[in-house]
Design a protein around this motif. Sequence first.
Motif, PDB file in Angstrom:
ATOM      1  N   MET A   1     -12.258   3.721  -4.834  1.00 21.89           N
ATOM      2  CA  MET A   1     -12.180   3.663  -3.360  1.00 21.89           C
ATOM      3  C   MET A   1     -11.322   2.438  -2.834  1.00 21.89           C
ATOM      4  SD  MET A   1     -13.385   5.097  -0.703  1.00 21.89           S
ATOM      5  CE  MET A   1     -13.544   4.790   1.137  1.00 21.89           C
ATOM      6  N   GLU A   2     -11.355   1.462  -3.746  1.00 20.76           N
ATOM      7  CA  GLU A   2     -10.521   0.144  -3.589  1.00 20.76           C
ATOM      8  C   GLU A   2      -9.195   0.621  -3.615  1.00 20.76           C
ATOM      9  OE1 GLU A   2      -9.560  -4.023  -5.387  1.00 20.76           O
ATOM     10  OE2 GLU A   2     -11.606  -3.294  -6.126  1.00 20.76           O
ATOM     11  N   GLY A   3      -8.671   1.446  -4.489  1.00 19.87           N
ATOM     12  CA  GLY A   3      -7.083   1.763  -4.643  1.00 19.87           C
ATOM     13  C   GLY A   3      -6.646   2.736  -3.499  1.00 19.87           C
ATOM     14  N   LYS A   4      -7.703   3.568  -3.016  1.00 22.29           N
ATOM     15  CA  LYS A   4      -7.290   4.120  -1.754  1.00 22.29           C
ATOM     16  C   LYS A   4      -7.049   3.212  -0.501  1.00 22.29           C
ATOM     17  CE  LYS A   4      -9.174   8.048   1.051  1.00 22.29           C
ATOM     18  NZ  LYS A   4     -10.349   9.031   1.253  1.00 22.29           N
ATOM     19  N   THR A   5      -7.952   2.323  -0.285  1.00 24.09           N
ATOM     20  CA  THR A   5      -7.678   1.154   0.473  1.00 24.09           C
ATOM     21  C   THR A   5      -6.411   0.529   0.777  1.00 24.09           C
ATOM     22  OG1 THR A   5     -10.120   1.008   0.631  1.00 24.09           O
ATOM     23  CG2 THR A   5      -8.752  -0.750   1.788  1.00 24.09           C
ATOM     24  N   LEU A   6      -5.882   0.153  -0.563  1.00 17.97           N
ATOM     25  CA  LEU A   6      -4.776  -0.435  -0.771  1.00 17.97           C
ATOM     26  C   LEU A   6      -3.553   0.354  -0.378  1.00 17.97           C
ATOM     27  CD1 LEU A   6      -5.512  -2.119  -4.485  1.00 17.97           C
ATOM     28  CD2 LEU A   6      -4.929  -3.216  -2.176  1.00 17.97           C
ATOM     29  N   ILE A   7      -3.486   1.669  -0.617  1.00 16.08           N
ATOM     30  CA  ILE A   7      -2.669   2.744  -0.292  1.00 16.08           C
ATOM     31  C   ILE A   7      -2.564   2.865   1.055  1.00 16.08           C
ATOM     32  CG2 ILE A   7      -1.641   4.948  -0.614  1.00 16.08           C
ATOM     33  CD1 ILE A   7      -2.982   5.237  -3.194  1.00 16.08           C
ATOM     34  N   GLN A   8      -3.641   2.931   1.701  1.00 18.08           N
ATOM     35  CA  GLN A   8      -3.761   2.844   3.288  1.00 18.08           C
ATOM     36  C   GLN A   8      -3.120   1.987   3.955  1.00 18.08           C
ATOM     37  OE1 GLN A   8      -7.972   3.708   3.641  1.00 18.08           O
ATOM     38  NE2 GLN A   8      -7.781   5.786   4.096  1.00 18.08           N
ATOM     39  N   GLU A   9      -3.129   0.621   3.225  1.00 25.58           N
ATOM     40  CA  GLU A   9      -2.627  -0.669   3.911  1.00 25.58           C
ATOM     41  C   GLU A   9      -1.015  -0.614   3.657  1.00 25.58           C
ATOM     42  OE1 GLU A   9      -2.489  -3.856   5.825  1.00 25.58           O
ATOM     43  OE2 GLU A   9      -4.685  -2.801   5.458  1.00 25.58           O
ATOM     44  N   ALA A  10      -0.702  -0.202   2.272  1.00 30.01           N
ATOM     45  CA  ALA A  10       0.686  -0.069   2.085  1.00 30.01           C
ATOM     46  C   ALA A  10       1.417   1.251   3.025  1.00 30.01           C
ATOM     47  CB  ALA A  10       0.781   0.433   0.618  1.00 30.01           C
ATOM     48  N   ILE A  11       0.674   2.363   3.335  1.00 33.02           N
ATOM     49  CA  ILE A  11       1.091   3.246   4.261  1.00 33.02           C
ATOM     50  C   ILE A  11       1.456   2.545   5.726  1.00 33.02           C
ATOM     51  CG2 ILE A  11       0.843   5.235   5.458  1.00 33.02           C
ATOM     52  CD1 ILE A  11      -0.670   6.360   3.000  1.00 33.02           C
ATOM     53  N   LYS A  12       0.573   1.685   6.095  1.00 32.00           N
ATOM     54  CA  LYS A  12       0.447   0.891   7.498  1.00 32.00           C
ATOM     55  C   LYS A  12       1.690   0.137   7.698  1.00 32.00           C
ATOM     56  CE  LYS A  12      -2.551  -1.603  10.719  1.00 32.00           C
ATOM     57  NZ  LYS A  12      -1.304  -2.718  10.808  1.00 32.00           N
ATOM     58  N   ILE A  13       1.766  -0.794   6.351  1.00 32.59           N
ATOM     59  CA  ILE A  13       3.180  -1.743   6.151  1.00 32.59           C
ATOM     60  C   ILE A  13       4.343  -0.928   6.339  1.00 32.59           C
ATOM     61  CG2 ILE A  13       4.286  -3.366   4.849  1.00 32.59           C
ATOM     62  CD1 ILE A  13       1.092  -4.102   3.888  1.00 32.59           C
ATOM     63  N   GLN A  14       4.421   0.194   5.530  1.00 30.19           N
ATOM     64  CA  GLN A  14       5.649   0.891   5.354  1.00 30.19           C
ATOM     65  C   GLN A  14       6.040   1.524   6.659  1.00 30.19           C
ATOM     66  OE1 GLN A  14       7.555   0.626   3.062  1.00 30.19           O
ATOM     67  NE2 GLN A  14       9.251   2.145   3.781  1.00 30.19           N
ATOM     68  N   GLY A  15       4.969   2.150   7.548  1.00 35.91           N
ATOM     69  CA  GLY A  15       4.942   2.639   8.481  1.00 35.91           C
ATOM     70  C   GLY A  15       5.524   1.745   9.702  1.00 35.91           C
ATOM     71  N   SER A  36      11.458   8.042   3.013  1.00 31.79           N
ATOM     72  CA  SER A  36      11.226   8.686   1.760  1.00 31.79           C
ATOM     73  C   SER A  36      10.056   7.779   1.006  1.00 31.79           C
ATOM     74  CB  SER A  36      12.582   8.409   0.880  1.00 31.79           C
ATOM     75  OG  SER A  36      11.969   8.944  -0.414  1.00 31.79           O
ATOM     76  N   LYS A  37      10.036   6.398   1.142  1.00 32.75           N
ATOM     77  CA  LYS A  37       9.156   5.749   0.414  1.00 32.75           C
ATOM     78  C   LYS A  37       7.747   5.816   1.272  1.00 32.75           C
ATOM     79  CE  LYS A  37      12.084   1.610  -0.632  1.00 32.75           C
ATOM     80  NZ  LYS A  37      12.366   0.393  -0.119  1.00 32.75           N
ATOM     81  N   LEU A  38       7.575   5.974   2.469  1.00 35.49           N
ATOM     82  CA  LEU A  38       6.435   6.125   3.319  1.00 35.49           C
ATOM     83  C   LEU A  38       5.796   7.532   2.789  1.00 35.49           C
ATOM     84  CD1 LEU A  38       4.696   5.358   5.589  1.00 35.49           C
ATOM     85  CD2 LEU A  38       6.269   6.687   7.019  1.00 35.49           C
ATOM     86  N   LEU A  39       6.646   8.594   2.321  1.00 36.26           N
ATOM     87  CA  LEU A  39       6.064  10.038   2.333  1.00 36.26           C
ATOM     88  C   LEU A  39       5.564   9.799   0.902  1.00 36.26           C
ATOM     89  CD1 LEU A  39       9.021  12.268   3.444  1.00 36.26           C
ATOM     90  CD2 LEU A  39       6.565  12.068   4.513  1.00 36.26           C
ATOM     91  N   LYS A  40       6.236   9.242  -0.192  1.00 40.65           N
ATOM     92  CA  LYS A  40       5.834   8.962  -1.359  1.00 40.65           C
ATOM     93  C   LYS A  40       4.313   8.233  -1.268  1.00 40.65           C
ATOM     94  CE  LYS A  40      10.109   8.637  -3.980  1.00 40.65           C
ATOM     95  NZ  LYS A  40      11.019   7.939  -4.605  1.00 40.65           N
ATOM     96  N   LEU A  41       4.019   7.229  -0.479  1.00 42.70           N
ATOM     97  CA  LEU A  41       2.984   6.606  -0.556  1.00 42.70           C
ATOM     98  C   LEU A  41       1.632   7.532   0.229  1.00 42.70           C
ATOM     99  CD1 LEU A  41       3.663   3.128   0.966  1.00 42.70           C
ATOM    100  CD2 LEU A  41       2.702   3.570  -1.122  1.00 42.70           C
ATOM    101  N   LEU A  45      -1.795   9.070  -1.427  1.00 45.92           N
ATOM    102  CA  LEU A  45      -3.213   9.175  -0.913  1.00 45.92           C
ATOM    103  C   LEU A  45      -3.614  10.644  -1.080  1.00 45.92           C
ATOM    104  CD1 LEU A  45      -5.131   7.378   0.837  1.00 45.92           C
ATOM    105  CD2 LEU A  45      -3.873   8.346   2.740  1.00 45.92           C
ATOM    106  N   GLU A  46      -2.941  11.626  -0.664  1.00 47.03           N
ATOM    107  CA  GLU A  46      -3.343  12.932  -0.747  1.00 47.03           C
ATOM    108  C   GLU A  46      -3.910  13.288  -2.162  1.00 47.03           C
ATOM    109  OE1 GLU A  46      -0.249  15.630   0.737  1.00 47.03           O
ATOM    110  OE2 GLU A  46      -0.166  14.236   2.753  1.00 47.03           O
ATOM    111  N   ASP A  47      -3.127  12.716  -3.241  1.00 44.17           N
ATOM    112  CA  ASP A  47      -3.497  13.028  -4.676  1.00 44.17           C
ATOM    113  C   ASP A  47      -4.836  12.255  -4.906  1.00 44.17           C
ATOM    114  OD1 ASP A  47      -1.311  14.753  -4.790  1.00 44.17           O
ATOM    115  OD2 ASP A  47      -0.185  13.108  -5.695  1.00 44.17           O
ATOM    116  N   ASP A  48      -5.103  11.278  -4.207  1.00 44.64           N
ATOM    117  CA  ASP A  48      -6.186  10.341  -4.622  1.00 44.64           C
ATOM    118  C   ASP A  48      -7.430  10.947  -3.773  1.00 44.64           C
ATOM    119  OD1 ASP A  48      -7.619   8.177  -5.494  1.00 44.64           O
ATOM    120  OD2 ASP A  48      -7.313   6.859  -3.802  1.00 44.64           O
TER     121      ASP A  48
END
Length: 511
Positions: A1-15, A36-41, A45-48
């Motif tokens: 769950m923590e990993g998912k939260t980190l990815i969501q935060e990274a997506i927000k920053i990259q957005g 491209s970086k945003l889409l990878k993030l 998240l989708e895989d997680d």
Amino acid sequence: MEGKTLIQEAIKIQGDVVRKMKAEKATKEQVDKEISKLLKLKAQLEDDGKHQFVLKTAKGTRDYNPKQMAIRERVFNTIISSFKRHGAETIDTPVFELKETLTGKYGEDSKLIYDLKDQGGELLSLRYDLTVPFARYLAMNKITNIKRYHIAKVYRRDNPAMTRGRYREFYQCDFDIAGQYDSMVPDAECLRIVYEILSELDLGEFRVKVNDRRILDGMFAVCGVPDDMFRTICSTVDKLDKIPWEDVKREMVNDKGLSEEAADQIGEYVSMQGGMDLAERLLQDQKMSRSKQACAGLSDIKLLFSYLQLFQVTDKVVFDLSLARGLDYYTGVIYEAVLCQAGAASSPADVHNSTFSVECVSVGSVAGGGRYDGLVGMFDPNGKKVPCVGVSIGIERIFSFMEQKAEDLALKIRTTEVQVMVASAQKNLMEERLKLVTELWNAGIKAEVLYKKNPKLLSQLQHCEESGIPLVAILGEQELQDGVVKLRVVATREEVDISRSDLVEEIRRRT
């Protein structure tokens, strides 16, 4: 769950990074790299864990239900019948072109072209309009004269405003005349076609603005615009139908670096509207008369209006110096049709002062076009030019208006063309219904049956009322014995026995 939260935060920053780069007008390559970086993030998240799949259409696109398609079909038929009335034939071209075919043809709008990923060594782009592919088709096939129409989808990476009929995928309806002809005759016919289509569609009050690229270029020259700034200043003037003059001037001076004096002189000219009289006056204008280009354009505008009088369309056409149309390939006459707010229009024919203002408050452009004599030569190995003039009907905006009109008037839109429903009044008559419907199909009658062995008569009649089917051919034991069919008019409930042999003729007569 923590990993998912980190990815969501990274997506927000990259957005935020992507939005900032777009706002700062970074290069397309830089923006694409960050996207491209945003889409990878997002993929991470989708895989997680389980991904919630969202059913929706892509941004700037839409589905069309049967009622909307019925309206579209009616509009298309009106447009195509006008094109055919004027002797046009039709062609089709691929939905994507070589990238180099489209590059450098659209001025500042080139950034809106959809580029495709490398497919087997060819760099491809989705077509942006139908005009450049048409010019490529002429040059490739060495065609020097044709009158053609083309209706197909085009693609633009625009910020869609779907409520106003702006999409990323949309239809264009183009009519073009290619060939060496006497000046202004084909140009006037294009304007006549716009007049016919908008009148027949009954969209309300409209105006067709005309100008000439040579007049614009001459005007820029005499107002002190440097040669290398003509196209960019033209793109800014083209925004006058969307933003006020003060904002246009600010962009010219602050963003484009034009002198305030030159901008003020342009402002004087672009406020002028009129007819043939305005062209005559400008030919005598102290500044404009110094430009050979402008004088050639003004002489052609005079000639154009003389033909428009013969074509009986001058009540809707106005010579408007603010009309620019930003595309790079125009070389002569340009025009644009706009719908006006109800009750806000006065006829150009009624006004004699050449600096009059037509009180037409535009609610959107619905057609545009012009002359582009140099475009085919860009593709010909020997630079051989084929003069062309054409018009594009803004079909999506017209659809938006037609849909809104149908909604406002609560119009019942038929989505099928069925003329008659074959029904039965008793059980065990499915075979007889199928025999009769086959007879009607063989005779070219549009007919249908319910797909049930023993449907209730009331259900069959209700289906007709809901679908707008005007007639019902009812079979029963007695009708079969007598060799007749009971024909019922759905609207009035009138019933009449018709001999089986006369049924086809009676249905044709009533529909």
